[in-house]
Design a protein around this motif. Structure first.
Motif, PDB file in Angstrom:
ATOM      1  N   HIS A   1       1.089  -1.374   0.146  1.00 32.26           N
ATOM      2  CA  HIS A   1       0.031   0.099  -0.239  1.00 32.26           C
ATOM      3  C   HIS A   1       0.456   1.430   0.221  1.00 32.26           C
ATOM      4  CE1 HIS A   1      -3.881  -2.259   0.900  1.00 32.26           C
ATOM      5  NE2 HIS A   1      -2.529  -2.522   1.661  1.00 32.26           N
ATOM      6  N   ARG A   2       0.886   2.319  -0.973  1.00 32.85           N
ATOM      7  CA  ARG A   2       1.217   3.117  -0.858  1.00 32.85           C
ATOM      8  C   ARG A   2       1.116   4.313   0.255  1.00 32.85           C
ATOM      9  NH1 ARG A   2       2.717   5.938  -6.031  1.00 32.85           N
ATOM     10  NH2 ARG A   2       4.534   4.404  -6.970  1.00 32.85           N
ATOM     11  N   LEU A   3       1.542   4.384   0.633  1.00 32.34           N
ATOM     12  CA  LEU A   3       1.190   5.792   2.091  1.00 32.34           C
ATOM     13  C   LEU A   3       0.351   7.113   1.456  1.00 32.34           C
ATOM     14  CD1 LEU A   3       4.073   5.731   4.560  1.00 32.34           C
ATOM     15  CD2 LEU A   3       2.275   4.345   5.198  1.00 32.34           C
ATOM     16  N   ASN A   4       1.118   7.446   0.595  1.00 28.24           N
ATOM     17  CA  ASN A   4       0.052   8.928  -0.230  1.00 28.24           C
ATOM     18  C   ASN A   4      -1.049   8.714  -0.512  1.00 28.24           C
ATOM     19  OD1 ASN A   4       1.474   7.535  -1.973  1.00 28.24           O
ATOM     20  ND2 ASN A   4       1.162   9.534  -3.056  1.00 28.24           N
ATOM     21  N   GLU A   5      -1.724   7.311  -1.006  1.00 27.56           N
ATOM     22  CA  GLU A   5      -2.825   6.595  -1.821  1.00 27.56           C
ATOM     23  C   GLU A   5      -3.977   5.683  -0.835  1.00 27.56           C
ATOM     24  OE1 GLU A   5      -1.307   4.472  -4.658  1.00 27.56           O
ATOM     25  OE2 GLU A   5      -0.864   6.528  -5.818  1.00 27.56           O
ATOM     26  N   ASN A   6      -2.842   5.159   0.577  1.00 28.66           N
ATOM     27  CA  ASN A   6      -3.648   3.995   1.096  1.00 28.66           C
ATOM     28  C   ASN A   6      -3.454   4.280   2.394  1.00 28.66           C
ATOM     29  OD1 ASN A   6      -5.330   3.073  -0.758  1.00 28.66           O
ATOM     30  ND2 ASN A   6      -3.854   2.299  -1.683  1.00 28.66           N
ATOM     31  N   ARG A   7      -3.114   5.400   2.962  1.00 31.31           N
ATOM     32  CA  ARG A   7      -2.139   5.305   4.483  1.00 31.31           C
ATOM     33  C   ARG A   7      -2.986   4.291   5.567  1.00 31.31           C
ATOM     34  NH1 ARG A   7      -2.801   9.991   8.194  1.00 31.31           N
ATOM     35  NH2 ARG A   7      -1.264   9.748   9.611  1.00 31.31           N
ATOM     36  N   LEU A   8      -4.036   4.750   5.649  1.00 31.15           N
ATOM     37  CA  LEU A   8      -5.045   3.820   6.513  1.00 31.15           C
ATOM     38  C   LEU A   8      -4.701   2.538   5.936  1.00 31.15           C
ATOM     39  CD1 LEU A   8      -8.057   5.652   7.813  1.00 31.15           C
ATOM     40  CD2 LEU A   8      -6.207   5.590   8.893  1.00 31.15           C
ATOM     41  N   GLU A   9      -4.536   2.039   4.917  1.00 32.94           N
ATOM     42  CA  GLU A   9      -4.768   0.670   4.811  1.00 32.94           C
ATOM     43  C   GLU A   9      -3.454  -0.202   5.094  1.00 32.94           C
ATOM     44  OE1 GLU A   9      -6.026   2.781   3.053  1.00 32.94           O
ATOM     45  OE2 GLU A   9      -7.955   2.042   2.531  1.00 32.94           O
ATOM     46  N   ALA A  10      -1.795   0.557   5.142  1.00 36.32           N
ATOM     47  CA  ALA A  10      -0.941   0.238   5.365  1.00 36.32           C
ATOM     48  C   ALA A  10      -0.798   0.137   6.546  1.00 36.32           C
ATOM     49  CB  ALA A  10       0.068   2.110   4.546  1.00 36.32           C
ATOM     50  N   GLN A  11      -0.822   1.324   7.491  1.00 35.86           N
ATOM     51  CA  GLN A  11      -0.814   1.540   8.646  1.00 35.86           C
ATOM     52  C   GLN A  11      -1.874   0.342   9.388  1.00 35.86           C
ATOM     53  OE1 GLN A  11      -2.589   5.501   9.069  1.00 35.86           O
ATOM     54  NE2 GLN A  11      -0.689   6.507  10.058  1.00 35.86           N
ATOM     55  N   ARG A  12      -2.271  -0.095   8.936  1.00 37.55           N
ATOM     56  CA  ARG A  12      -3.312  -1.420  10.394  1.00 37.55           C
ATOM     57  C   ARG A  12      -3.075  -3.301   9.214  1.00 37.55           C
ATOM     58  NH1 ARG A  12      -8.037   0.393   7.236  1.00 37.55           N
ATOM     59  NH2 ARG A  12      -9.760   1.564   8.808  1.00 37.55           N
ATOM     60  N   LEU A  13      -1.524  -2.501   8.794  1.00 39.08           N
ATOM     61  CA  LEU A  13      -0.593  -3.887   8.484  1.00 39.08           C
ATOM     62  C   LEU A  13       0.489  -3.456   9.038  1.00 39.08           C
ATOM     63  CD1 LEU A  13      -1.750  -4.412   5.177  1.00 39.08           C
ATOM     64  CD2 LEU A  13      -2.355  -5.514   6.352  1.00 39.08           C
ATOM     65  N   ILE A  14       0.805  -2.472  10.500  1.00 42.25           N
ATOM     66  CA  ILE A  14       2.358  -2.668  10.902  1.00 42.25           C
ATOM     67  C   ILE A  14       2.016  -2.611  12.125  1.00 42.25           C
ATOM     68  CG2 ILE A  14       3.859  -0.314  11.168  1.00 42.25           C
ATOM     69  CD1 ILE A  14       3.577   0.715   8.296  1.00 42.25           C
ATOM     70  N   GLY A  15       2.774  -2.634  13.193  1.00 42.02           N
ATOM     71  CA  GLY A  15       2.485  -3.033  14.033  1.00 42.02           C
ATOM     72  C   GLY A  15       4.425  -2.164  14.557  1.00 42.02           C
ATOM     73  N   PHE A  16       3.504  -0.770  15.482  1.00 46.35           N
ATOM     74  CA  PHE A  16       4.787  -0.041  15.707  1.00 46.35           C
ATOM     75  C   PHE A  16       5.126   0.663  16.920  1.00 46.35           C
ATOM     76  CE2 PHE A  16       6.069   5.045  15.652  1.00 46.35           C
ATOM     77  CZ  PHE A  16       6.857   5.026  15.777  1.00 46.35           C
ATOM     78  N   VAL A  17       6.453  -0.250  17.271  1.00 50.27           N
ATOM     79  CA  VAL A  17       6.895  -0.022  18.720  1.00 50.27           C
ATOM     80  C   VAL A  17       7.943   1.718  18.685  1.00 50.27           C
ATOM     81  CG1 VAL A  17       8.013  -1.007  20.650  1.00 50.27           C
ATOM     82  CG2 VAL A  17       6.675  -2.274  19.223  1.00 50.27           C
ATOM     83  N   PRO A  18       7.627   2.310  19.058  1.00 54.09           N
ATOM     84  CA  PRO A  18       8.612   3.814  18.956  1.00 54.09           C
ATOM     85  C   PRO A  18       9.875   3.621  20.190  1.00 54.09           C
ATOM     86  CG  PRO A  18       6.496   5.041  20.236  1.00 54.09           C
ATOM     87  CD  PRO A  18       6.058   2.675  20.077  1.00 54.09           C
ATOM     88  N   ASP A  19      10.138   5.141  20.163  1.00 51.81           N
ATOM     89  CA  ASP A  19      11.154   4.907  20.960  1.00 51.81           C
ATOM     90  C   ASP A  19      11.318   5.575  21.887  1.00 51.81           C
ATOM     91  OD1 ASP A  19      13.734   5.734  22.471  1.00 51.81           O
ATOM     92  OD2 ASP A  19      15.137   6.700  20.996  1.00 51.81           O
TER      93      ASP A  19
END
Length: 249
Positions: A69-87
């Motif tokens: 998923h291109r982030l500039n086109e399908n940002r929410l769809e891409a983010q649903r497929l990511i698990g993010f642990v920030p610093d």
């Protein structure tokens, strides 16, 4: 070979406030099944790159594709497929640990059965059962880090993006998280993590990228990075490739 799960093409990011170019024409691909280590000095652009990959920041130029998923086109769809642990672990301190995990499960629309299984598994792994109903503000730094990890992975996303994930974890928890990262990749998924601990990258990663001054200096397997240098450690390569020590951003 699996398709690219992470694909950055010509990505550039300059901070308008001070004109600092944190990421400079970065092109990078990571495939399914890869455990990719992202290393570099302080201020090299690691965290900015991760914020671009997760959609927190938008690039000035270039394209970012996450799990197809291109982030500039399908940002929410891409983010649903990511698990993010920030610093760092800025959490809702007045929630209990369990309330926080259920909040994260609600955000990602995780079913009751799936969240129960995930939470039970990880509370056991990280020995958080006794504290999970206490308010987060009573947690130590390491306990907060464990909670962030459990919440970020609650939807079992194909792409894990972890920014310095081992900071604050005790040796046992760090070992268990590294095992989980390896298991995730063995199932065909992708883990992308930044680290200052070169020994961890050396032992854990299938491939390594080295960033300095916002540019990808080198990438490849440890053997490829050594490029014939007998027995060169990652630390020696790191120092050689970033011999100016980087700049603080």
């Amino acid at each position: 070979m699996a398709d690219n799960m992470i694909d950055l093409q010509g990505v550039t990011k300059t901070y308008a406030k001070n004109g600092f170019k944190a990421v400079d024409d970065l092109t990078l691909q990571v495939k399914g099944g890869e455990l990719f280590g992202f290393i570099g000095p302080n201020g090299a652009g690691k965290t900015t790159t991760i914020k671009l990959m997760t959609g927190i920041l938008r690039p000035d130029a270039g394209t970012i594709t996450m799990a197809g998923h291109r982030l500039n086109e399908n940002r929410l769809e891409a983010q649903r497929l990511i698990g993010f642990v920030p610093d760092g672990n800025d959490l809702y301190d007045r929630l209990s640990g369990m309330e926080y995990l259920n909040f994260m499960a609600d955000v990602y629309q995780v079913s009751a059965a799936q969240r129960k299984a995930h939470i039970e598994k990880y509370l056991d792994i990280f020995s958080l059962e006794d504290a999970i109903n206490n308010q987060v503000r009573s947690y130590s730094k390491g306990m907060k880090q464990k909670l962030v990890v459990i919440g970020a992975l609650i939807h079992n996303p194909p792409v894990w993006i972890l920014d310095e994930p081992l900071g604050g974890l005790d040796p046992r928890a760090a070992h268990l998280l590294k095992e989980e990262m390896q298991r995730h990749c063995q199932a065909g998924n992708t883990v992308f993590f930044s680290t200052h601990v070169l020994e961890v990258a050396e032992k854990l990663c299938t491939r390594i990228g080295l960033i300095n001054h916002g540019k990808l200096v080198e990438q490849g397997t440890l053997e490829e990075l050594r490029s014939g240098e007998t027995g060169a450690s990652l630390e020696e390569l790191f120092l050689e490739l970033t011999d100016d020590g980087g700049e603080e951003a």
